[in-house]
Scaffold this motif. Structure first.
Motif, short mmCIF file in Angstrom:
data_model
loop_
_atom_site.label_atom_id
_atom_site.label_comp_id
_atom_site.label_asym_id
_atom_site.label_seq_id
_atom_site.Cartn_x
_atom_site.Cartn_y
_atom_site.Cartn_z
N GLY A 185 -15.41 18.87 -10.98
CA GLY A 185 -14.10 19.67 -11.02
C GLY A 185 -14.12 20.89 -10.36
O GLY A 185 -15.22 21.42 -9.94
N ILE A 186 -12.91 21.66 -10.03
CA ILE A 186 -12.73 22.66 -9.83
C ILE A 186 -12.70 23.76 -10.69
O ILE A 186 -11.54 23.57 -11.59
N SER A 187 -13.48 24.80 -10.58
CA SER A 187 -13.55 25.65 -11.92
C SER A 187 -12.26 26.98 -11.58
O SER A 187 -12.08 27.55 -12.39
N VAL A 188 -12.53 27.25 -10.31
CA VAL A 188 -11.90 28.53 -9.68
C VAL A 188 -11.26 28.07 -8.54
O VAL A 188 -11.83 27.66 -7.52
N ASP A 189 -10.03 28.30 -8.16
CA ASP A 189 -9.30 28.20 -7.00
C ASP A 189 -8.49 29.34 -6.77
O ASP A 189 -7.33 29.57 -7.39
N GLU A 190 -8.92 30.25 -6.03
CA GLU A 190 -8.15 31.44 -5.68
C GLU A 190 -7.73 31.76 -4.20
O GLU A 190 -7.26 32.82 -3.75
N ARG A 191 -7.38 30.54 -3.81
CA ARG A 191 -7.04 30.39 -2.13
C ARG A 191 -5.51 31.06 -2.10
O ARG A 191 -5.31 31.81 -1.07
N GLU A 192 -4.70 30.90 -3.03
CA GLU A 192 -3.46 31.62 -3.11
C GLU A 192 -3.50 33.13 -2.94
O GLU A 192 -2.79 33.88 -2.08
N VAL A 248 -12.76 15.75 -2.72
CA VAL A 248 -11.93 14.78 -3.55
C VAL A 248 -12.36 13.56 -3.88
O VAL A 248 -12.21 12.86 -4.98
N MET A 249 -13.21 13.08 -3.02
CA MET A 249 -13.31 11.57 -3.02
C MET A 249 -14.92 11.36 -3.70
O MET A 249 -15.28 10.24 -3.99
N TYR A 297 -13.65 25.16 2.25
CA TYR A 297 -13.02 24.28 1.14
C TYR A 297 -11.87 23.66 2.17
O TYR A 297 -11.88 22.13 1.54
N ASN A 298 -11.09 24.03 2.70
CA ASN A 298 -10.12 23.22 3.36
C ASN A 298 -10.79 22.24 4.35
O ASN A 298 -9.97 21.05 4.33
N LYS A 299 -11.74 22.63 4.85
CA LYS A 299 -12.40 21.67 5.75
C LYS A 299 -12.99 20.67 5.09
O LYS A 299 -13.04 19.53 5.67
N HIS A 300 -13.45 20.70 3.95
CA HIS A 300 -14.25 19.61 3.34
C HIS A 300 -13.60 19.06 1.79
O HIS A 300 -14.05 18.17 1.39
N GLU A 301 -12.31 19.39 1.89
CA GLU A 301 -11.65 19.22 0.59
C GLU A 301 -11.40 17.51 0.48
O GLU A 301 -11.52 17.02 -0.65
N PRO A 302 -11.10 16.79 1.59
CA PRO A 302 -10.84 15.47 1.55
C PRO A 302 -12.24 14.73 1.22
O PRO A 302 -12.16 13.78 0.16
N ARG A 303 -13.23 15.37 1.36
CA ARG A 303 -14.74 14.61 0.99
C ARG A 303 -14.96 14.87 -0.23
O ARG A 303 -15.56 14.16 -1.02
#
Length: 101
Positions: A80-87, A73-74, A65-71
């Motif tokens: 949308g992001i339904s779940v983000d449990e990276r923390e 987002v655009m 996700y961190n690798k592809h996040e910029p693309r």
């Protein structure tokens, strides 16, 4: 005839959002098979009965996700992001590596 006498359930409201789900150990990254920490909803080419694009989940590990996040987002396909449990992942890593500083 009285419409209230019919045993027809009321239509579901369109603005009801489902309860967000939590990812489990069984949820795997679609890119590499590692444990997934992020679920992104992507518009598919399939249409539903109201001629709206269906959304399909795409699962990512924290790295992908961190690798592809910029693309992502655009992208106009991302709904949308339904779940983000990276923390939770980073917290577990901090606890695992404590004392190795």
């Amino acid at each position: 005839m009285n419409p209230a006498a019919l045993d027809v359930p009321a239509p579901a409201a369109d603005n009801v959002t489902p309860e967000p789900r939590q990812l489990t150990n069984q949820d795997r990254c679609d890119a590499c098979g590692a444990q997934a920490y992020v679920e992104v909803n992507i518009a598919s080419s399939t249409l539903d009965e109201n001629f709206k694009r269906k959304e399909v989940p795409l699962l990512f590990c924290a790295h992908h996700y961190n690798k592809h996040e910029p693309r992502l987002v655009m992208s106009s396909a991302v709904r949308g992001i339904s779940v983000d449990e990276r923390e939770a992942f980073w917290e577990r890593e901090r606890n695992r590596t404590r004392g190795y500083e």
